[in-house]
Motif scaffolding. Sequence first.
Motif, mmCIF file in Angstrom:
data_model
loop_
_atom_site.group_PDB
_atom_site.id
_atom_site.type_symbol
_atom_site.label_atom_id
_atom_site.label_comp_id
_atom_site.label_asym_id
_atom_site.label_seq_id
_atom_site.Cartn_x
_atom_site.Cartn_y
_atom_site.Cartn_z
ATOM 1 N N LYS A 19 -34.290 -29.275 3.454
ATOM 2 C CA LYS A 19 -33.566 -28.219 4.134
ATOM 3 C C LYS A 19 -33.379 -28.583 5.587
ATOM 4 C CE LYS A 19 -37.847 -25.668 3.540
ATOM 5 N NZ LYS A 19 -38.330 -26.114 2.316
ATOM 6 N N PRO A 20 -32.536 -27.996 6.319
ATOM 7 C CA PRO A 20 -31.540 -27.001 5.915
ATOM 8 C C PRO A 20 -30.269 -27.683 5.424
ATOM 9 C CG PRO A 20 -31.404 -27.304 8.271
ATOM 10 C CD PRO A 20 -32.518 -28.232 7.774
ATOM 11 N N PRO A 21 -29.324 -26.899 4.887
ATOM 12 C CA PRO A 21 -28.033 -27.505 4.524
ATOM 13 C C PRO A 21 -27.370 -28.080 5.773
ATOM 14 C CG PRO A 21 -28.177 -25.230 3.765
ATOM 15 C CD PRO A 21 -29.383 -25.492 4.604
ATOM 16 N N MET A 22 -26.581 -29.087 5.573
ATOM 17 C CA MET A 22 -25.866 -29.737 6.667
ATOM 18 C C MET A 22 -24.377 -29.488 6.469
ATOM 19 S SD MET A 22 -26.123 -33.755 7.499
ATOM 20 C CE MET A 22 -24.513 -34.429 7.223
ATOM 21 N N SER A 23 -23.637 -29.431 7.545
ATOM 22 C CA SER A 23 -22.196 -29.263 7.438
ATOM 23 C C SER A 23 -21.518 -30.481 8.055
ATOM 24 C CB SER A 23 -21.772 -27.992 8.182
ATOM 25 O OG SER A 23 -20.551 -27.535 7.706
ATOM 26 N N ASN A 24 -20.509 -30.997 7.365
ATOM 27 C CA ASN A 24 -19.774 -32.164 7.842
ATOM 28 C C ASN A 24 -18.301 -31.938 7.565
ATOM 29 O OD1 ASN A 24 -18.897 -34.669 8.615
ATOM 30 N ND2 ASN A 24 -19.918 -35.789 6.973
ATOM 31 N N GLY A 26 -16.540 -29.223 7.530
ATOM 32 C CA GLY A 26 -16.298 -28.092 6.647
ATOM 33 C C GLY A 26 -16.931 -28.203 5.270
ATOM 34 N N VAL A 27 -17.537 -29.332 4.978
ATOM 35 C CA VAL A 27 -18.202 -29.525 3.695
ATOM 36 C C VAL A 27 -19.693 -29.287 3.902
ATOM 37 C CG1 VAL A 27 -18.769 -31.188 1.883
ATOM 38 C CG2 VAL A 27 -16.493 -31.182 2.900
ATOM 39 N N LYS A 28 -20.277 -28.411 3.089
ATOM 40 C CA LYS A 28 -21.709 -28.164 3.169
ATOM 41 C C LYS A 28 -22.429 -29.131 2.231
ATOM 42 C CE LYS A 28 -20.502 -23.713 3.144
ATOM 43 N NZ LYS A 28 -20.535 -22.433 2.527
ATOM 44 N N LEU A 29 -23.483 -29.729 2.739
ATOM 45 C CA LEU A 29 -24.253 -30.725 2.001
ATOM 46 C C LEU A 29 -25.682 -30.235 1.851
ATOM 47 C CD1 LEU A 29 -22.886 -33.767 4.003
ATOM 48 C CD2 LEU A 29 -22.115 -32.983 1.757
ATOM 49 N N TYR A 30 -26.217 -30.292 0.634
ATOM 50 C CA TYR A 30 -27.497 -29.677 0.316
ATOM 51 C C TYR A 30 -28.520 -30.653 -0.248
ATOM 52 C CZ TYR A 30 -25.178 -25.150 0.740
ATOM 53 O OH TYR A 30 -24.499 -24.054 1.214
ATOM 54 N N GLY A 31 -29.781 -30.407 0.064
ATOM 55 C CA GLY A 31 -30.897 -31.098 -0.562
ATOM 56 C C GLY A 31 -31.152 -32.499 -0.047
ATOM 57 N N LEU A 32 -32.070 -33.169 -0.713
ATOM 58 C CA LEU A 32 -32.469 -34.523 -0.332
ATOM 59 C C LEU A 32 -31.305 -35.499 -0.311
ATOM 60 C CD1 LEU A 32 -35.772 -34.958 -2.371
ATOM 61 C CD2 LEU A 32 -35.548 -34.720 0.106
ATOM 62 N N PHE A 33 -30.416 -35.372 -1.295
ATOM 63 C CA PHE A 33 -29.296 -36.300 -1.418
ATOM 64 C C PHE A 33 -28.052 -35.814 -0.673
ATOM 65 C CE2 PHE A 33 -31.954 -37.338 -5.055
ATOM 66 C CZ PHE A 33 -31.897 -38.717 -5.097
ATOM 67 N N ARG A 34 -28.162 -34.676 0.022
ATOM 68 C CA ARG A 34 -27.029 -34.058 0.727
ATOM 69 C C ARG A 34 -25.822 -33.964 -0.218
ATOM 70 N NH1 ARG A 34 -30.323 -31.616 3.544
ATOM 71 N NH2 ARG A 34 -30.854 -32.357 5.599
ATOM 72 N N LYS A 53 -24.157 -27.474 -12.276
ATOM 73 C CA LYS A 53 -24.585 -26.158 -12.793
ATOM 74 C C LYS A 53 -25.861 -25.683 -12.102
ATOM 75 C CE LYS A 53 -21.390 -26.269 -16.021
ATOM 76 N NZ LYS A 53 -20.150 -26.576 -15.397
ATOM 77 N N VAL A 54 -25.864 -25.739 -10.770
ATOM 78 C CA VAL A 54 -27.021 -25.333 -9.983
ATOM 79 C C VAL A 54 -26.552 -24.600 -8.727
ATOM 80 C CG1 VAL A 54 -27.170 -27.505 -8.678
ATOM 81 C CG2 VAL A 54 -29.232 -26.153 -9.047
ATOM 82 N N ALA A 55 -27.334 -23.638 -8.299
ATOM 83 C CA ALA A 55 -27.069 -22.971 -7.026
ATOM 84 C C ALA A 55 -27.450 -23.934 -5.901
ATOM 85 C CB ALA A 55 -27.883 -21.692 -6.924
ATOM 86 N N CYS A 56 -26.587 -24.059 -4.909
ATOM 87 C CA CYS A 56 -26.856 -24.984 -3.806
ATOM 88 C C CYS A 56 -28.200 -24.691 -3.135
ATOM 89 C CB CYS A 56 -25.740 -24.902 -2.775
ATOM 90 S SG CYS A 56 -24.124 -25.457 -3.363
ATOM 91 N N GLN A 57 -28.556 -23.426 -3.003
ATOM 92 C CA GLN A 57 -29.827 -23.052 -2.372
ATOM 93 C C GLN A 57 -31.026 -23.628 -3.113
ATOM 94 O OE1 GLN A 57 -28.542 -22.131 0.835
ATOM 95 N NE2 GLN A 57 -30.652 -21.496 0.705
ATOM 96 N N LYS A 58 -30.907 -23.825 -4.433
ATOM 97 C CA LYS A 58 -31.999 -24.431 -5.208
ATOM 98 C C LYS A 58 -32.256 -25.869 -4.757
ATOM 99 C CE LYS A 58 -33.798 -23.443 -8.632
ATOM 100 N NZ LYS A 58 -35.230 -23.369 -8.627
ATOM 101 N N LEU A 59 -31.267 -26.489 -4.163
ATOM 102 C CA LEU A 59 -31.417 -27.874 -3.707
ATOM 103 C C LEU A 59 -32.140 -27.954 -2.366
ATOM 104 C CD1 LEU A 59 -27.854 -29.151 -4.668
ATOM 105 C CD2 LEU A 59 -29.976 -29.412 -5.974
ATOM 106 N N THR A 60 -32.419 -26.794 -1.759
ATOM 107 C CA THR A 60 -33.079 -26.792 -0.449
ATOM 108 C C THR A 60 -34.546 -26.384 -0.523
ATOM 109 O OG1 THR A 60 -32.439 -24.510 0.071
ATOM 110 C CG2 THR A 60 -30.898 -26.260 0.716
ATOM 111 N N ASP A 61 -35.065 -26.184 -1.739
ATOM 112 C CA ASP A 61 -36.487 -25.837 -1.852
ATOM 113 C C ASP A 61 -37.315 -27.106 -2.059
ATOM 114 O OD1 ASP A 61 -36.206 -26.516 -4.562
ATOM 115 O OD2 ASP A 61 -36.119 -24.431 -5.218
ATOM 116 N N ASP A 62 -38.616 -26.936 -2.174
ATOM 117 C CA ASP A 62 -39.498 -28.100 -2.302
ATOM 118 C C ASP A 62 -39.599 -28.652 -3.716
ATOM 119 O OD1 ASP A 62 -40.017 -28.149 0.414
ATOM 120 O OD2 ASP A 62 -41.745 -26.819 0.239
ATOM 121 N N ASP A 63 -38.999 -27.975 -4.689
ATOM 122 C CA ASP A 63 -38.950 -28.489 -6.062
ATOM 123 C C ASP A 63 -37.745 -29.424 -6.149
ATOM 124 O OD1 ASP A 63 -38.733 -29.034 -8.745
ATOM 125 O OD2 ASP A 63 -38.716 -26.944 -9.392
ATOM 126 N N ILE A 64 -38.004 -30.722 -6.147
ATOM 127 C CA ILE A 64 -36.901 -31.687 -6.059
ATOM 128 C C ILE A 64 -36.351 -32.115 -7.419
ATOM 129 C CG2 ILE A 64 -37.655 -32.528 -3.814
ATOM 130 C CD1 ILE A 64 -38.691 -35.062 -5.313
#
Length: 105
Positions: A19-24, A26-34, A53-64
């Motif tokens: 975390k947190p999501p990154m913006s580049n 206008g594109v939001k990038l999420y999680g370890l792999f952005r 098939k995943v909520a982007c917010q799920k990519l920002t938690d500690d469950d990788i």
Amino acid sequence: MQISPGLCIIFNESGYNTKPPMSNKGVKLYGLFRINHQYWCSDGVEPTKNQCKVACQKLTDDDIKDDILCAKKILEMSMSLKAWPVWQRMCYMKDLSSYLQGCPL
């Protein structure tokens, strides 16, 4: 995906930070792999393809696990690590052994 290339991508994309999501541009990038929200996850705001098939917010938690499964899906669909632009600049044709130092494999 082998572990060394994956770790190189993660380090150079997110610095191992979920975390947190990154913006580049206008594109939001999420999680370890952005992971790009326009194609791979749903941010709940904009219509997206949500190929993983995943909520982007799920990519920002500690469950990788979901980050890894989505990265695997991206790799399968793109057939290349070039799906991550950082691969060409920072990882391709480089010695990736340093990403495994201290790793009990």
